[in-house]
Design an enzyme around this catalytic site. Structure first.
Site, PDB file in Angstrom:
ATOM      1  N   HIS A  56      54.259 -25.060-141.655  1.00 22.04           N
ATOM      2  CA  HIS A  56      53.430 -24.022-141.035  1.00 22.04           C
ATOM      3  C   HIS A  56      53.960 -23.644-139.658  1.00 22.04           C
ATOM      4  O   HIS A  56      53.777 -22.513-139.214  1.00 22.04           O
ATOM      5  CB  HIS A  56      51.987 -24.517-140.925  1.00 22.04           C
ATOM      6  CG  HIS A  56      51.031 -23.498-140.393  1.00 22.04           C
ATOM      7  ND1 HIS A  56      50.907 -22.237-140.936  1.00 22.04           N
ATOM      8  CD2 HIS A  56      50.142 -23.547-139.360  1.00 22.04           C
ATOM      9  CE1 HIS A  56      49.998 -21.549-140.265  1.00 22.04           C
ATOM     10  NE2 HIS A  56      49.521 -22.321-139.299  1.00 22.04           N
TER      11      HIS A  56
ATOM     12  N   ASP B  49      54.587 -24.370-146.433  1.00 26.94           N
ATOM     13  CA  ASP B  49      53.480 -24.236-145.483  1.00 26.94           C
ATOM     14  C   ASP B  49      52.222 -24.772-146.154  1.00 26.94           C
ATOM     15  O   ASP B  49      51.709 -24.167-147.105  1.00 26.94           O
ATOM     16  CB  ASP B  49      53.310 -22.764-145.098  1.00 26.94           C
ATOM     17  CG  ASP B  49      52.326 -22.551-143.966  1.00 26.94           C
ATOM     18  OD1 ASP B  49      51.360 -23.329-143.864  1.00 26.94           O
ATOM     19  OD2 ASP B  49      52.512 -21.598-143.194  1.00 26.94           O
TER      20      ASP B  49
ATOM     21  N   SER C  92      50.121 -17.741-137.224  1.00 26.26           N
ATOM     22  CA  SER C  92      48.897 -18.221-137.843  1.00 26.26           C
ATOM     23  C   SER C  92      47.702 -17.344-137.462  1.00 26.26           C
ATOM     24  O   SER C  92      47.686 -16.149-137.755  1.00 26.26           O
ATOM     25  CB  SER C  92      48.688 -19.693-137.466  1.00 26.26           C
ATOM     26  OG  SER C  92      47.717 -20.299-138.278  1.00 26.26           O
TER      27      SER C  92
END
Length: 276
Positions: free
Chosen positions: A256, A227, A97
């Site tokens: 995610h 996601d 991320s």
């Protein structure tokens, strides 16, 4: 616990596990977490003879809660100092991320002299926010709502995120883990309000397009097709087209946080990529 005093006096917490002479694998965590979010991957690789290194980004976890410097340029300069201090060479960098943005910008700014490969997991590049040139992006109003939610009740917001979209626990028949929710909450609340707030802009509005183009080493992109935080088509699917040696693996139904949910599959994909 090991700390590195940085150029401005801030202290960066890091973990250095496994075999000291082993191949180095580094980990960069997502927002608003800490190095603890990578523990399954770190233990897995350390048990197999690797040297694994992860840090708490400044303002996060056990590192100093600086008021300023909550931006990508500062974060990658901190990481460069850590790599110099620990004599990191021939490493494989892994980032999730926001941490995937950190890996990308590190390689774009500081080059690949210390790094042989990289892995981006549910990573934010090339650009999260929607613009006239990035129609697949997420509208700015969504990130504004994050900031407002932090002002209104950060503690509740930091329960809502892991209880819902982060791990995909809002999906029908999802196997919900109260432990993962509490761990996310604890890590998030240990991050300073200022850092967490500032980093919403950093992870959503930083454009990593030119960084991706500069990375000439092999890069494995792992991304879930469900996601809800960093959608595949706006991120991983676009990044792999900009990377000179990018390879994309899509996790069907993956959230995610595939490294926290699809633990065995991600661990084996990392091991296979590192070994080649």
């Amino acid at each position: 616990m090991p700390y590195l005093k940085l150029r401005d006096g801030a202290e960066l917490f890091y973990k250095d596990w496994g075999t000291p002479s082993g191949q180095i694998v580094t980990f960069s965590h997502g927002w608003p977490l800490s190095s603890d979010n990578w523990e399954n991957q770190m233990v897995f690789l350390a048990d197999r003879g690797y040297r694994v290194i992860a840090h708490d980004r400044r303002g996060h976890g056990r590192s100093t809660q600086t008021w300023d410097g909550n931006n990508m340029d500062t974060f990658v300069d901190d990481l460069q100092e850590l790599f110099e201090y620990l004599n990191v060479r021939d490493a494989v960098m892994v980032g999730h991320s926001h941490g995937g943005g950190e890996v990308t910008h590190f390689l774009g700014k500081h080059g690949t002299s210390r790094v042989r490969k990289a892995v981006l997991v549910g990573a934010v590049p090339p650009l999260m926010v929607k613009t006239s040139k990035n129609a697949e992006g997420t509208d700015l109003s969504v990130f504004d709502s994050f900031r407002q939610a932090m002002h209104n009740d950060r503690a509740q917001f930091f329960l809502d995120v892991p209880s819902g979209p982060f791990f995909g626990f809002n999906r029908p028949n999802a196997k919900k883990s109260e432990g993962l929710i509490r761990s996310w909450y604890q890590q998030g609340m240990n991050t300073s309000f200022k850092s967490a707030y500032d980093c919403i802009k950093d992870f959503s509005e930083t454009d990593f397009t030119e960084d991706l183009k500069k990375i000439k080493i092999p890069v494995l992109v792992l991304h879930g097709d469900d996601d809800q935080v960093v959608p595949l088509q706006a991120a991983g699917a676009k990044s792999v087209k900009l990377l000179p040696q990018g390879k994309l693996k899509i996790y069907p139904g993956g959230s995610h946080a595939i490294h926290n949910i699809n633990i065995d599959e991600v661990n084996n994909d990392l091991l296979e990529f590192i070994r080649v």
